[in-house]
Motif scaffolding. Sequence first.
Motif, PDB file in Angstrom:
ATOM      1  N   TRP A  77      -1.204  -7.402  -3.604  1.00 27.22           N
ATOM      2  CA  TRP A  77      -0.055  -6.815  -3.523  1.00 27.22           C
ATOM      3  C   TRP A  77       0.669  -5.331  -3.642  1.00 27.22           C
ATOM      4  CZ3 TRP A  77       3.214  -7.303   0.378  1.00 27.22           C
ATOM      5  CH2 TRP A  77       5.069  -6.457   0.849  1.00 27.22           C
ATOM      6  N   GLU A  78       0.592  -5.060  -4.584  1.00 27.19           N
ATOM      7  CA  GLU A  78       1.046  -3.647  -5.387  1.00 27.19           C
ATOM      8  C   GLU A  78      -0.093  -2.663  -4.663  1.00 27.19           C
ATOM      9  OE1 GLU A  78       2.282  -4.598  -9.416  1.00 27.19           O
ATOM     10  OE2 GLU A  78       4.234  -5.490  -8.597  1.00 27.19           O
ATOM     11  N   HIS A  79      -1.606  -2.624  -4.789  1.00 28.34           N
ATOM     12  CA  HIS A  79      -1.907  -1.290  -4.872  1.00 28.34           C
ATOM     13  C   HIS A  79      -1.541  -0.792  -3.484  1.00 28.34           C
ATOM     14  CE1 HIS A  79      -5.395   0.586  -3.543  1.00 28.34           C
ATOM     15  NE2 HIS A  79      -6.054  -0.187  -4.335  1.00 28.34           N
ATOM     16  N   PRO A  80      -1.514   0.527  -3.661  1.00 29.50           N
ATOM     17  CA  PRO A  80      -1.111   1.832  -1.898  1.00 29.50           C
ATOM     18  C   PRO A  80      -2.131   1.390  -1.200  1.00 29.50           C
ATOM     19  CG  PRO A  80      -1.956   2.929  -4.513  1.00 29.50           C
ATOM     20  CD  PRO A  80      -2.160   1.290  -4.718  1.00 29.50           C
ATOM     21  N   ALA A  81      -3.152   0.697  -0.798  1.00 33.30           N
ATOM     22  CA  ALA A  81      -3.293   0.593   0.482  1.00 33.30           C
ATOM     23  C   ALA A  81      -2.509  -0.335   1.147  1.00 33.30           C
ATOM     24  CB  ALA A  81      -4.756  -0.419   0.763  1.00 33.30           C
ATOM     25  N   THR A  82      -2.214  -2.116   0.611  1.00 37.90           N
ATOM     26  CA  THR A  82      -1.561  -2.576   1.388  1.00 37.90           C
ATOM     27  C   THR A  82      -0.471  -2.228   1.062  1.00 37.90           C
ATOM     28  OG1 THR A  82      -2.907  -4.110  -0.216  1.00 37.90           O
ATOM     29  CG2 THR A  82      -0.847  -5.038   0.168  1.00 37.90           C
ATOM     30  N   GLN A  83       0.235  -1.572   0.226  1.00 37.33           N
ATOM     31  CA  GLN A  83       2.112  -1.232   0.230  1.00 37.33           C
ATOM     32  C   GLN A  83       1.955  -0.035   1.371  1.00 37.33           C
ATOM     33  OE1 GLN A  83       4.903  -1.813  -0.849  1.00 37.33           O
ATOM     34  NE2 GLN A  83       3.168  -3.781  -1.221  1.00 37.33           N
ATOM     35  N   ALA A  84       0.836   0.455   2.107  1.00 37.60           N
ATOM     36  CA  ALA A  84       0.921   1.709   2.914  1.00 37.60           C
ATOM     37  C   ALA A  84       1.075   1.369   4.604  1.00 37.60           C
ATOM     38  CB  ALA A  84      -0.491   3.012   2.996  1.00 37.60           C
ATOM     39  N   ASN A  85       0.200  -0.253   4.355  1.00 31.93           N
ATOM     40  CA  ASN A  85      -0.348  -0.628   5.576  1.00 31.93           C
ATOM     41  C   ASN A  85       0.864  -1.760   5.755  1.00 31.93           C
ATOM     42  OD1 ASN A  85      -3.107  -0.625   5.947  1.00 31.93           O
ATOM     43  ND2 ASN A  85      -3.590  -1.933   4.392  1.00 31.93           N
TER      44      ASN A  85
ATOM     45  N   GLU B 266      -1.910  -7.745  -7.687  1.00 33.11           N
ATOM     46  CA  GLU B 266      -2.195  -6.547  -8.267  1.00 33.11           C
ATOM     47  C   GLU B 266      -2.803  -6.106  -6.711  1.00 33.11           C
ATOM     48  OE1 GLU B 266      -2.993  -8.086 -12.171  1.00 33.11           O
ATOM     49  OE2 GLU B 266      -3.214  -8.842  -9.883  1.00 33.11           O
TER      50      GLU B 266
END
Length: 405
Positions: free
Chosen positions: A124-132, A122
């Motif tokens: 890793w897949e969060h938009p914040a992590t993906q954006a980073n 969860e």
Amino acid sequence: MTARVILGVGGGIAAYKAAELLRLFTESGHRVRVVPTAAALRFVGAPTWAALSREPVADDVWSDAHEVPHVRLGKEADLVVVAPATADLIAKTAHGLADDLLTNTLLTARCPVVLAPAMHTEMWEHPATQANVALLRSRGVLVIEPASGRLTGSDTGKGRLPDPAEIFAYARRVLVRGADAPLDLTGRHVVVTAGGTREPLDPVRFLGNRSSGKQGYAFARTAAARGARVTLVSANPTLPAPAGVDVVVVSTTEELRKATVEAAADADAVVMAAAPADFRPAVYAPQKIKKVPGAGPEPIALALNPDIAAELGERKPAGQVLVVFAAETVDTEDALANARQKLIVKNADLIVVNQVGTDKVFGSDANTATVLGADGTETVFPQQPKEDLADAVWDLITTRLTSTS
């Protein structure tokens, strides 16, 4: 090649695996300085890192302040590897925060930086992590895709730290290419096939070949180290999954065809390094075929398998580079003549010609090849490690990708 490596360790449960990564670096002759976060030291203590690396260990900028470690370490390093890289550490790195020795080191590093994330799915897949992650990759940071598998507790999913040996292999390719080598596959999706297919005859027997998959895995590993998003379609794998690579496991030639055609739809390059069986038993026996006393075996009728490379050539979208292979047992001139014809028939851009057989190519760590281009070029590669050959072929591929962009 001896390198100065900074091994950053984030505060995740996978921190203990970094000790194995440290061992691989030091046993290969590299000088390694471990820079953990304060949270990482709650999982693995400083004495462990100091004993294994034979270097001082600190997480703050105040220790040995006269040496200005928060600037010196990053500037002097040949490579920085962070494993595990937590969601918090990735966020800090992406946004230039520097509140400890590791984040300061990451800001001052002018060498290649590799991050190996490890966290719950969860997170890793969060938009914040993906954006980073996307932001870091746009700046040239190599962020390895996490593996899928068992996480902490009973949870499973994507977010597992890749095998330390595969992180090391990835980092080694980055070092071999050098600090000035471009990440020329960044933003590209490449598909690589590997291994030998198996065509079942009955529940316990199959027709197959001697392919180990090593050359295909070398193509996948070297592409990932050049920044690509890699899909590896692997037939009956016995090798560990390369770090940062999405692996699709198949068995038969038809399964290989289906998975490769699907993955290739949006690919910039497809490298058909697998050895699919040309034939399959025409009839599958649902029960084990028994020996009959006094009688010889029944002949096995064979049916032709689909030609995956030819299908990909027919479907090839504009700008996609297709690389096929020719495994030959005939002499060199006949092999090259056969390969030139195959290059045309399959509408491929490059064909890699190998001499194969017992103790040749299959299962070995080295390869010799001639690469023919649809543009009439011919490049001969002497015997060399399969990863070096793969990198050299990627050079030929990237030239063609650039010319069609």
